[in-house]
Design a protein around this motif. Structure first.
Motif, PDB file in Angstrom:
ATOM      1  N   THR A  34       8.275  -2.976   2.242  1.00 33.44           N
ATOM      2  CA  THR A  34       6.984  -3.168   1.561  1.00 33.44           C
ATOM      3  C   THR A  34       6.009  -4.019   2.381  1.00 33.44           C
ATOM      4  O   THR A  34       5.072  -4.600   1.841  1.00 33.44           O
ATOM      5  CB  THR A  34       7.109  -3.782   0.134  1.00 33.44           C
ATOM      6  N   ASP A  35       6.236  -4.059   3.670  1.00 34.59           N
ATOM      7  CA  ASP A  35       5.349  -4.796   4.562  1.00 34.59           C
ATOM      8  C   ASP A  35       4.147  -3.907   4.917  1.00 34.59           C
ATOM      9  O   ASP A  35       3.054  -4.403   5.188  1.00 34.59           O
ATOM     10  CB  ASP A  35       6.159  -5.178   5.808  1.00 34.59           C
ATOM     11  N   LEU A  36       4.362  -2.609   4.894  1.00 30.09           N
ATOM     12  CA  LEU A  36       3.309  -1.626   5.171  1.00 30.09           C
ATOM     13  C   LEU A  36       3.245  -0.655   4.003  1.00 30.09           C
ATOM     14  O   LEU A  36       4.285  -0.258   3.481  1.00 30.09           O
ATOM     15  CB  LEU A  36       3.687  -0.781   6.391  1.00 30.09           C
ATOM     16  N   GLU A  37       2.028  -0.255   3.666  1.00 27.26           N
ATOM     17  CA  GLU A  37       1.892   0.719   2.592  1.00 27.26           C
ATOM     18  C   GLU A  37       1.911   2.124   3.176  1.00 27.26           C
ATOM     19  O   GLU A  37       1.160   2.391   4.132  1.00 27.26           O
ATOM     20  CB  GLU A  37       0.545   0.477   1.908  1.00 27.26           C
ATOM     21  N   PRO A  38       2.747   3.016   2.647  1.00 30.27           N
ATOM     22  CA  PRO A  38       2.721   4.386   3.166  1.00 30.27           C
ATOM     23  C   PRO A  38       1.356   5.026   2.906  1.00 30.27           C
ATOM     24  O   PRO A  38       0.679   4.687   1.941  1.00 30.27           O
ATOM     25  CB  PRO A  38       3.797   5.107   2.350  1.00 30.27           C
ATOM     26  N   THR A  39       0.967   5.939   3.778  1.00 27.17           N
ATOM     27  CA  THR A  39      -0.296   6.648   3.594  1.00 27.17           C
ATOM     28  C   THR A  39      -0.131   7.740   2.548  1.00 27.17           C
ATOM     29  O   THR A  39      -1.056   8.048   1.796  1.00 27.17           O
ATOM     30  CB  THR A  39      -0.733   7.272   4.946  1.00 27.17           C
ATOM     31  N   ASP A  40       1.076   8.317   2.490  1.00 29.86           N
ATOM     32  CA  ASP A  40       1.329   9.412   1.550  1.00 29.86           C
ATOM     33  C   ASP A  40       2.828   9.515   1.288  1.00 29.86           C
ATOM     34  O   ASP A  40       3.630   9.003   2.067  1.00 29.86           O
ATOM     35  CB  ASP A  40       0.811  10.727   2.168  1.00 29.86           C
ATOM     36  N   GLY A  41       3.174  10.177   0.204  1.00 32.07           N
ATOM     37  CA  GLY A  41       4.583  10.425  -0.098  1.00 32.07           C
ATOM     38  C   GLY A  41       5.128   9.488  -1.152  1.00 32.07           C
ATOM     39  O   GLY A  41       4.442   8.551  -1.569  1.00 32.07           O
ATOM     40  N   GLY A  42       6.348   9.750  -1.586  1.00 30.72           N
ATOM     41  CA  GLY A  42       6.980   8.953  -2.643  1.00 30.72           C
ATOM     42  C   GLY A  42       8.049   8.046  -2.071  1.00 30.72           C
ATOM     43  O   GLY A  42       8.764   8.416  -1.145  1.00 30.72           O
ATOM     44  N   LEU A  43       8.153   6.845  -2.647  1.00 35.45           N
ATOM     45  CA  LEU A  43       9.136   5.891  -2.152  1.00 35.45           C
ATOM     46  C   LEU A  43       9.703   5.080  -3.309  1.00 35.45           C
ATOM     47  O   LEU A  43       8.951   4.580  -4.158  1.00 35.45           O
ATOM     48  CB  LEU A  43       8.459   4.958  -1.136  1.00 35.45           C
ATOM     49  N   SER A  44      11.029   4.985  -3.335  1.00 33.40           N
ATOM     50  CA  SER A  44      11.684   4.111  -4.300  1.00 33.40           C
ATOM     51  C   SER A  44      12.649   3.221  -3.523  1.00 33.40           C
ATOM     52  O   SER A  44      13.419   3.704  -2.695  1.00 33.40           O
ATOM     53  CB  SER A  44      12.416   4.982  -5.327  1.00 33.40           C
ATOM     54  N   VAL A  45      12.568   1.923  -3.743  1.00 30.51           N
ATOM     55  CA  VAL A  45      13.421   0.966  -3.032  1.00 30.51           C
ATOM     56  C   VAL A  45      14.179   0.150  -4.075  1.00 30.51           C
ATOM     57  O   VAL A  45      13.556  -0.463  -4.949  1.00 30.51           O
ATOM     58  CB  VAL A  45      12.572   0.039  -2.119  1.00 30.51           C
ATOM     59  N   LEU A  46      15.499   0.166  -4.003  1.00 25.32           N
ATOM     60  CA  LEU A  46      16.352  -0.512  -4.981  1.00 25.32           C
ATOM     61  C   LEU A  46      16.017  -0.060  -6.406  1.00 25.32           C
ATOM     62  O   LEU A  46      16.052  -0.854  -7.346  1.00 25.32           O
ATOM     63  CB  LEU A  46      16.212  -2.036  -4.846  1.00 25.32           C
ATOM     64  N   GLY A  47      15.651   1.198  -6.517  1.00 30.88           N
ATOM     65  CA  GLY A  47      15.318   1.753  -7.827  1.00 30.88           C
ATOM     66  C   GLY A  47      13.955   1.327  -8.334  1.00 30.88           C
ATOM     67  O   GLY A  47      13.602   1.594  -9.478  1.00 30.88           O
ATOM     68  N   LEU A  48      13.173   0.661  -7.487  1.00 31.76           N
ATOM     69  CA  LEU A  48      11.870   0.134  -7.915  1.00 31.76           C
ATOM     70  C   LEU A  48      10.741   0.831  -7.155  1.00 31.76           C
ATOM     71  O   LEU A  48      10.944   1.354  -6.058  1.00 31.76           O
ATOM     72  CB  LEU A  48      11.821  -1.376  -7.659  1.00 31.76           C
ATOM     73  N   ASP A  49       9.562   0.762  -7.756  1.00 31.94           N
ATOM     74  CA  ASP A  49       8.407   1.436  -7.182  1.00 31.94           C
ATOM     75  C   ASP A  49       7.533   0.422  -6.424  1.00 31.94           C
ATOM     76  O   ASP A  49       6.893  -0.424  -7.047  1.00 31.94           O
ATOM     77  CB  ASP A  49       7.602   2.074  -8.330  1.00 31.94           C
TER      78      ASP A  49
END
Ligand SMILES: Nc1ncnc2c1ncn2[C@@H]1O[C@H](COP(=O)(O)OP(=O)(O)OP(=O)(O)O)[C@@H](O)[C@H]1O
Ligand SMILES: [Mg+2]
Length: 297
Positions: free
Chosen positions: A60-75
């Motif tokens: 979460t240091d950089l924000e993706p430009t596009d696409g879906g991401l879940s980290v440790l079950g969190l958004d």
């Protein structure tokens, strides 16, 4: 903790779908699909392939430009969940630089406070444990500017270990470590990976061979291999040999200490016709070089 899988989340790991990150017009990540669960996954790729960008997005240091991401079950797009991800993950950035005047202990204490880890006594116990794990306990009162490069790297690792994270993102963690400390690192990560998800970006292919049951290879922001190191090696069978003379220009080869040449065949059946060729069992490094070489030719 057990791994629970739902269509949208991996509570112990990472799920990415069509992840894109651009810098201006450059697509550093060009549509990454990824599910990561417990165990060590190696992340390989040439300089500029997108490894650090991927880790920074997951951290979460950089924000993706596009696409879906879940980290440790969190958004990570939701601010409260993003904070929770940061608190729970362990991240060792590439080229981390620390405040030189802090002591080793002081730095970890500062970081543990930022992560809101427990009361003072519990926090300090946790810090001592992390310092022992990276073999820096005896140097805990040394100022960072007086630590060697490898010791600083181990301090960064200790910082990533605070709070016993279920997700560890390590960007070139073994750079500068001496052989003894590297073995220690492998042992530690292997033990942590029983319950945690570890993504290990590295150019040290021996570390991947020793530690990882899964390897991802990135090339220009895309995953070009995702599987077991043994499967990557299997692809290189019959394409590695040794010979007495230097092969023609354009063939990957290097001179060995005894003056012979280790040669990687460009394509099956397309190898130069050399009479004294001695077939060799490919290493993971050979297989990696063949894979990344074939992509750019
Ligand atoms: N802050 C930035 N601004 C602009 N471009 C960047 C930035 N960070 C990375 N890039 C570019 O994005 C691409 C991917 O870089 P990244 O650092 O993710 O590669 P890497 O695989 O980690 O490489 P290395 O093995 O050298 O660490 C490269 O083309 C790089 O030049
Ligand atoms: Mg990098």
């Amino acid at each position: 903790m057990t791994t629970t899988t739902s269509p949208t989340a991996l509570t112990n790991g990472v799920r990415a779908r069509g992840l894109v990150r651009t810098y201006g017009t450059r697509r550093a990540l060009d549509g990454i699909d990824l599910d990561l669960g417990p165990g060590v996954t190696g992340l390989l790729g040439r300089n500029g392939a997108g490894k650090t960008t991927l880790l920074r997005c997951l951290a979460t240091d950089l924000e993706p430009t596009d696409g879906g991401l879940s980290v440790l079950g969190l958004d990570p797009e939701r601010s409260i969940e993003r904070t929770e991800i940061r608190r729970r993950l362990g991240y060792l950035p590439q080229n981390s630089s620390f405040y030189p005047h802090f002591t080793a202990f002081g730095l970890l204490d500062y970081m543990a406070v930022l992560k809101e880890q427990g009361g003072r006594r519990q926090r300090h116990e946790e810090i001592r444990r992390a310092l022992r794990r990276v073999d820096l306990y005896d140097r805990r009162h040394t100022r960072i500017r007086r630590l060697s490069g490898g010791m600083r790297q181990r301090l960064g690792l200790a910082a990533a270990l605070l709070g016993d994270p279920r997700l560890l993102l390590l960007d070139e963690p073994t750079i500068g470590l001496d052989p003894e400390q590297r073995i220690r690192f492998r042992d530690l990560v292997s033990e942590l990976a029983v319950h945690s998800t570890v993504l290990l970006s590295t150019h040290q292919i021996e570390d991947v061979a020793a530690l990882c049951r899964r390897v991802l290879v990135l090339d220009r922001g895309r995953v070009i291999f995702d599987g077991a190191p043994t499967d990557l090696i299997a692809r290189a069978r019959g394409r590695v040999w040794e010979q007495a003379s230097r092969p023609p220009e354009g063939v990957t080869a290097w001179r060995l200490a005894d003056g012979r040449y280790r040669v990687l065949g460009p394509e099956e059946g397309d190898a130069p016709d050399t009479v004294e060729r001695v077939p060799l069992e490919p290493s993971l490094e050979d297989a990696y070089l063949l894979l990344t070489g074939s992509v750019t030719r």
